[in-house]
Design a protein around this motif. Sequence first.
Motif, PDB file in Angstrom:
ATOM      1  N   ARG A  31      -3.396  -3.596  40.439  1.00 47.80           N
ATOM      2  CA  ARG A  31      -2.971  -2.568  39.491  1.00 47.80           C
ATOM      3  C   ARG A  31      -3.076  -3.090  38.067  1.00 47.80           C
ATOM      4  NH1 ARG A  31      -2.171   2.962  38.643  1.00 47.80           N
ATOM      5  NH2 ARG A  31      -1.076   3.101  36.654  1.00 47.80           N
ATOM      6  N   SER A  83      -6.828   6.120  37.352  1.00 44.57           N
ATOM      7  CA  SER A  83      -7.183   6.860  38.569  1.00 44.57           C
ATOM      8  C   SER A  83      -8.664   7.219  38.645  1.00 44.57           C
ATOM      9  CB  SER A  83      -6.345   8.132  38.674  1.00 44.57           C
ATOM     10  OG  SER A  83      -6.545   8.958  37.539  1.00 44.57           O
ATOM     11  N   ASP A 264      -2.461   6.962  33.927  1.00 42.82           N
ATOM     12  CA  ASP A 264      -2.371   7.995  34.971  1.00 42.82           C
ATOM     13  C   ASP A 264      -3.368   7.722  36.109  1.00 42.82           C
ATOM     14  OD1 ASP A 264      -0.477   9.149  33.393  1.00 42.82           O
ATOM     15  OD2 ASP A 264      -1.769  10.777  32.654  1.00 42.82           O
TER      16      ASP A 264
END
Length: 264
Positions: A31, A83, A264
């Motif tokens: 991440r 994303s 996002d």
Amino acid sequence: MPDDEQFLEKLPTDLIFRLPPAFDDVEDERRHRKERLAAALRIFGKFGFEEGVAGHITARDPERTDHFWVNPFGMSFKHIKVSDLILVNHQGQVVEGRYPVNEAAFAIHSQVHQARPDVVAAAHSHSTHGRAISALGQKLEPITQDVCAFYQDHGLFDDYTGVVTDLEEGKRIAAALGDHKAVILRNHGLLTVGDTVDAAAWWFITMERSCQVQLLAKAAGQVVPIEHDNAVLTHEQIGNDLVGWINYQPLYDQIIREQPDLFD
């Protein structure tokens, strides 16, 4: 590249000083890399490094190390979110994500990542001044303090055969890069690498600016080069990936404050 440990020994021990994070969990590290990648792409967009669909930054996956995350083909750097990033395997197949991969991104970056297991990230784009220097078939000269980060630490791919879609061409570019942090691709542009996304992005940004300075200085008159020994010393002081990571942090802080939707 110089040993980061030498730099760390000189850091203050009683003051707040940010350093690259370490991770115990691979999902957290993945991440993190994706967030830094999306932020770097936003910064490249803000700085005008886009040229249509050309340009890409990759980040090696921390678990599947022969896979890398990259910006999708045909999407503006300025709009990319975490994303939107796609994961590409060593065969050029998109294994995660909703968009196709830029064929040139795979041909170049797959070979760079394969040849350099120490490299976490690679950045390439068709920036204006990088292209101008590449059209001259020149390397950067030690004429400012900042450019000494690349002194004896960048290569020249002295050939051009069209848009890179062949893995063999990617291998030749990786060979021209060697163990350096950057390579100038003749008639094409710049490519930089680093042991973090932050370092690779910073090297590209400061290399592009160094190209601009060299073009301006030479157009204005006779440049005064930095002597070899001093250029070597300066490279030792500012040319390692940790310093690159540190230099990049103000830009990262700015972009996430200005454009928090990138997460996002």
